[in-house]
Motif scaffolding. Structure first.
Motif, mmCIF file in Angstrom:
data_model
loop_
_atom_site.group_PDB
_atom_site.id
_atom_site.type_symbol
_atom_site.label_atom_id
_atom_site.label_comp_id
_atom_site.label_asym_id
_atom_site.label_seq_id
_atom_site.Cartn_x
_atom_site.Cartn_y
_atom_site.Cartn_z
ATOM 1 N N PRO A 124 76.400 81.232 44.365
ATOM 2 C CA PRO A 124 77.242 81.269 43.177
ATOM 3 C C PRO A 124 77.824 82.648 42.916
ATOM 4 C CG PRO A 124 75.189 80.113 42.746
ATOM 5 C CD PRO A 124 75.043 80.770 44.076
ATOM 6 N N PHE A 125 77.182 83.700 43.460
ATOM 7 C CA PHE A 125 77.693 85.050 43.304
ATOM 8 C C PHE A 125 77.959 85.658 44.665
ATOM 9 C CE2 PHE A 125 75.631 85.325 39.057
ATOM 10 C CZ PHE A 125 76.693 85.846 38.357
ATOM 11 N N SER A 126 78.927 86.568 44.726
ATOM 12 C CA SER A 126 79.072 87.406 45.911
ATOM 13 C C SER A 126 79.227 88.842 45.469
ATOM 14 C CB SER A 126 80.286 86.988 46.747
ATOM 15 O OG SER A 126 81.487 87.303 46.086
ATOM 16 N N ARG A 127 78.743 89.753 46.329
ATOM 17 C CA ARG A 127 78.968 91.180 46.089
ATOM 18 C C ARG A 127 79.970 91.656 47.115
ATOM 19 N NH1 ARG A 127 74.294 94.986 43.776
ATOM 20 N NH2 ARG A 127 73.907 93.809 41.888
ATOM 21 N N PRO A 128 81.226 91.812 46.734
ATOM 22 C CA PRO A 128 82.292 92.023 47.710
ATOM 23 C C PRO A 128 82.623 93.480 47.960
ATOM 24 C CG PRO A 128 83.218 91.557 45.587
ATOM 25 C CD PRO A 128 81.734 91.628 45.390
ATOM 26 N N ALA A 129 81.660 94.271 48.384
ATOM 27 C CA ALA A 129 81.970 95.689 48.477
ATOM 28 C C ALA A 129 82.027 96.248 49.887
ATOM 29 C CB ALA A 129 80.940 96.495 47.684
ATOM 30 N N ALA A 130 81.339 95.640 50.838
ATOM 31 C CA ALA A 130 81.134 96.370 52.079
ATOM 32 C C ALA A 130 81.992 95.956 53.260
ATOM 33 C CB ALA A 130 79.659 96.260 52.485
ATOM 34 N N ARG A 131 82.492 94.716 53.297
ATOM 35 C CA ARG A 131 83.216 94.269 54.475
ATOM 36 C C ARG A 131 84.597 93.769 54.080
ATOM 37 N NH1 ARG A 131 78.586 90.879 57.779
ATOM 38 N NH2 ARG A 131 77.022 92.517 57.800
ATOM 39 N N PRO A 132 85.591 94.639 54.054
ATOM 40 C CA PRO A 132 86.890 94.270 53.490
ATOM 41 C C PRO A 132 87.565 93.127 54.208
ATOM 42 C CG PRO A 132 87.004 96.376 54.659
ATOM 43 C CD PRO A 132 85.558 96.033 54.527
ATOM 44 N N ALA A 133 87.374 92.946 55.484
ATOM 45 C CA ALA A 133 88.107 91.896 56.202
ATOM 46 C C ALA A 133 87.607 90.516 55.851
ATOM 47 C CB ALA A 133 88.004 92.126 57.708
ATOM 48 N N THR A 134 86.345 90.412 55.406
ATOM 49 C CA THR A 134 85.795 89.093 55.132
ATOM 50 C C THR A 134 85.032 89.072 53.815
ATOM 51 O OG1 THR A 134 83.842 89.704 56.423
ATOM 52 C CG2 THR A 134 85.546 88.441 57.552
ATOM 53 N N LEU A 135 85.297 90.030 52.951
ATOM 54 C CA LEU A 135 84.416 90.227 51.835
ATOM 55 C C LEU A 135 84.411 89.103 50.826
ATOM 56 C CD1 LEU A 135 86.240 91.870 49.148
ATOM 57 C CD2 LEU A 135 86.875 92.816 51.307
ATOM 58 N N PRO A 142 77.567 90.955 51.351
ATOM 59 C CA PRO A 142 76.521 91.947 51.483
ATOM 60 C C PRO A 142 75.665 92.042 50.244
ATOM 61 C CG PRO A 142 78.599 93.011 51.055
ATOM 62 C CD PRO A 142 78.899 91.542 51.245
ATOM 63 N N GLU A 143 74.480 92.630 50.382
ATOM 64 C CA GLU A 143 73.592 92.976 49.277
ATOM 65 C C GLU A 143 73.307 91.785 48.394
ATOM 66 O OE1 GLU A 143 74.546 96.726 47.322
ATOM 67 O OE2 GLU A 143 76.038 97.038 48.859
ATOM 68 N N GLN A 144 72.816 90.710 48.961
ATOM 69 C CA GLN A 144 72.578 89.531 48.157
ATOM 70 C C GLN A 144 71.157 89.445 47.616
ATOM 71 O OE1 GLN A 144 73.920 85.908 49.888
ATOM 72 N NE2 GLN A 144 76.004 86.592 50.008
ATOM 73 N N ALA A 145 70.397 90.524 47.703
ATOM 74 C CA ALA A 145 69.066 90.496 47.132
ATOM 75 C C ALA A 145 69.121 90.239 45.634
ATOM 76 C CB ALA A 145 68.351 91.818 47.395
ATOM 77 N N ALA A 146 70.215 90.644 44.997
ATOM 78 C CA ALA A 146 70.334 90.480 43.554
ATOM 79 C C ALA A 146 71.154 89.273 43.178
ATOM 80 C CB ALA A 146 70.968 91.729 42.946
ATOM 81 N N ALA A 147 71.316 88.335 44.100
ATOM 82 C CA ALA A 147 72.103 87.142 43.797
ATOM 83 C C ALA A 147 71.255 85.905 44.009
ATOM 84 C CB ALA A 147 73.333 87.066 44.706
ATOM 85 N N PRO A 148 71.440 84.882 43.156
ATOM 86 C CA PRO A 148 70.631 83.677 43.295
ATOM 87 C C PRO A 148 70.998 82.890 44.532
ATOM 88 C CG PRO A 148 72.349 83.355 41.668
ATOM 89 C CD PRO A 148 72.390 84.818 42.063
ATOM 90 N N ALA A 149 70.033 82.200 45.102
ATOM 91 C CA ALA A 149 70.311 81.320 46.232
ATOM 92 C C ALA A 149 71.086 80.112 45.735
ATOM 93 C CB ALA A 149 69.010 80.887 46.885
ATOM 94 N N PRO A 150 71.772 79.416 46.626
ATOM 95 C CA PRO A 150 72.618 78.309 46.189
ATOM 96 C C PRO A 150 71.815 77.116 45.715
ATOM 97 C CG PRO A 150 72.516 78.382 48.569
ATOM 98 C CD PRO A 150 71.825 79.605 48.069
ATOM 99 N N ILE A 179 79.392 82.794 32.188
ATOM 100 C CA ILE A 179 78.002 82.553 32.550
ATOM 101 C C ILE A 179 77.241 81.989 31.357
ATOM 102 C CG2 ILE A 179 75.843 83.695 33.197
ATOM 103 C CD1 ILE A 179 77.578 85.658 34.844
ATOM 104 N N ASP A 180 77.480 82.545 30.184
ATOM 105 C CA ASP A 180 76.797 82.080 28.980
ATOM 106 C C ASP A 180 77.060 80.592 28.742
ATOM 107 O OD1 ASP A 180 75.336 82.881 26.390
ATOM 108 O OD2 ASP A 180 77.118 81.856 25.637
ATOM 109 N N ARG A 181 78.274 80.153 29.004
ATOM 110 C CA ARG A 181 78.625 78.759 28.739
ATOM 111 C C ARG A 181 78.266 77.826 29.894
ATOM 112 N NH1 ARG A 181 84.481 77.076 26.451
ATOM 113 N NH2 ARG A 181 83.593 78.264 24.722
ATOM 114 N N ASN A 182 78.429 78.297 31.133
ATOM 115 C CA ASN A 182 78.324 77.395 32.284
ATOM 116 C C ASN A 182 77.151 77.666 33.220
ATOM 117 O OD1 ASN A 182 80.957 75.806 32.031
ATOM 118 N ND2 ASN A 182 81.696 77.907 31.948
ATOM 119 N N GLY A 183 76.402 78.736 32.987
ATOM 120 C CA GLY A 183 75.290 79.033 33.865
ATOM 121 C C GLY A 183 75.742 79.649 35.175
ATOM 122 N N PHE A 184 74.845 79.631 36.157
ATOM 123 C CA PHE A 184 75.084 80.306 37.427
ATOM 124 C C PHE A 184 75.571 79.379 38.533
ATOM 125 C CE2 PHE A 184 71.904 83.150 35.423
ATOM 126 C CZ PHE A 184 72.633 84.312 35.449
#
Length: 293
Positions: free
Chosen positions: A6-17, A34-42, A121-126
């Motif tokens: 549900p989340f992505s961190r789009p900072a490190a790979r510009p061609a496919t971020l 990248p860096e999905q340790a802080a993102a929930p699994a699907p 997020i408050d209205r629809n969740g993750f």
């Protein structure tokens, strides 16, 4: 890429971020965010629907260089539109060869963790949200032999469709997210984030930081605990607000400078992107849409 979040961190790979979900999820070698340790699994399935609009923004740059959570809904819509057109091209190719579609997740809107849309997020969740017009994946199955070869060729067709849209904006967007990512370690942001753990504790949630928090979100989503997930979403919206207020101020100033520095590229997008979107809508019989509250 292997799995959609549900989340992505789009900072490190510009061609496919931003290929964080898609028509070929699990079947191609797209880069995972990248860096999905802080993102929930699907979750097993994204949420069914939210309200959407097909109205294009007055400033096309808002779709490519978002500085607010609300503007990221435009970015989500643009990315999802490419995946939707790709999915339509894939299925058209398969239908011409009377071959079933391979297993894959339907195109979905994917939010950005670095620019959280707290009211949404408050209205629809993750949970992720399936894009309107996406085909039902029910009944999809892998093929063997000649059928597998047709599936592979049609998947490449879908990939090329999506990339022909993304090529127009991915370099500019990649540059923006690389600059925006610098805010993660800004002293004012780090200071504001210190309130996150105590705020969660006040709500009887054991999450001293975002990593711990999203581990809880993951547990709720994997368990199918919708009530628990929504409770966490409301807590996140409240507890992240002090930090996001600081980031928003810094991000808007950074965005103003970025747009000035990249004015020529952005001006080109103002013409190229709407034309390409209209072309895809006509050619593939799909329509761009953006989540709204």
């Amino acid at each position: 890429m292997p799995r959609r979040t549900p989340f992505s961190r789009p900072a490190a790979r510009p061609a496919t971020l931003l290929v964080a979900a898609g028509v070929l999820a699990g079947l191609t070698a797209c880069s995972a965010p990248p860096e999905q340790a802080a993102a929930p699994a699907p979750p097993p399935h994204p949420a069914a629907t939210v309200a959407v609009t097909s109205a294009m923004p007055a400033d096309i740059a808002d779709m490519v260089v978002p500085t607010t959570g609300e503007q990221t809904r435009l970015s989500q819509g643009l990315d999802a539109f490419g995946r939707l057109a790709a999915d339509k091209a894939l299925r058209t190719c398969l239908a011409e060869h009377r071959t079933p579609a391979p297993p894959h997740e339907p195109p979905a809107f994917v939010r950005f963790s670095d620019i959280p849309d707290l009211p949404f997020i408050d209205r629809n969740g993750f949970n992720g949200v399936i894009v309107p017009g996406a085909a039902d994946a029910t009944g999809d199955r892998p093929a063997e032999g000649a059928g597998r070869g047709i599936q592979d060729r049609c998947m490449k067709t879908g990939t090329s469709v999506e990339q022909s849209l993304r090529t127009l904006y991915v370099d500019v967007q990649g540059s923006w997210f690389r600059e925006e990512s610098s805010l993660r370690t800004h002293p004012r942001v780090l200071a504001a984030l210190r309130s996150f753990g105590p705020c969660m504790a006040d709500r009887q949630i054991e999450a001293p930081d975002e990593n711990a928090f999203f581990a809880l979100v993951d547990q709720r989503m994997q368990a199918g605990d919708t009530t628990g997930e929504r409770t966490l979403a409301r807590a996140y919206s409240a507890c992240m607000k002090p930090a996001e207020d600081v980031r928003s101020e810094l991000r808007k100033a950074l965005g103003t400078r970025f747009r000035a520095d990249h004015r020529q590229e952005i001006d080109a997008l103002n013409t190229a992107l709407p034309a390409k979107i209209r072309e895809f809508e006509r050619r593939y019989g799909v329509r761009i849409s953006f989540p709204v509250l």
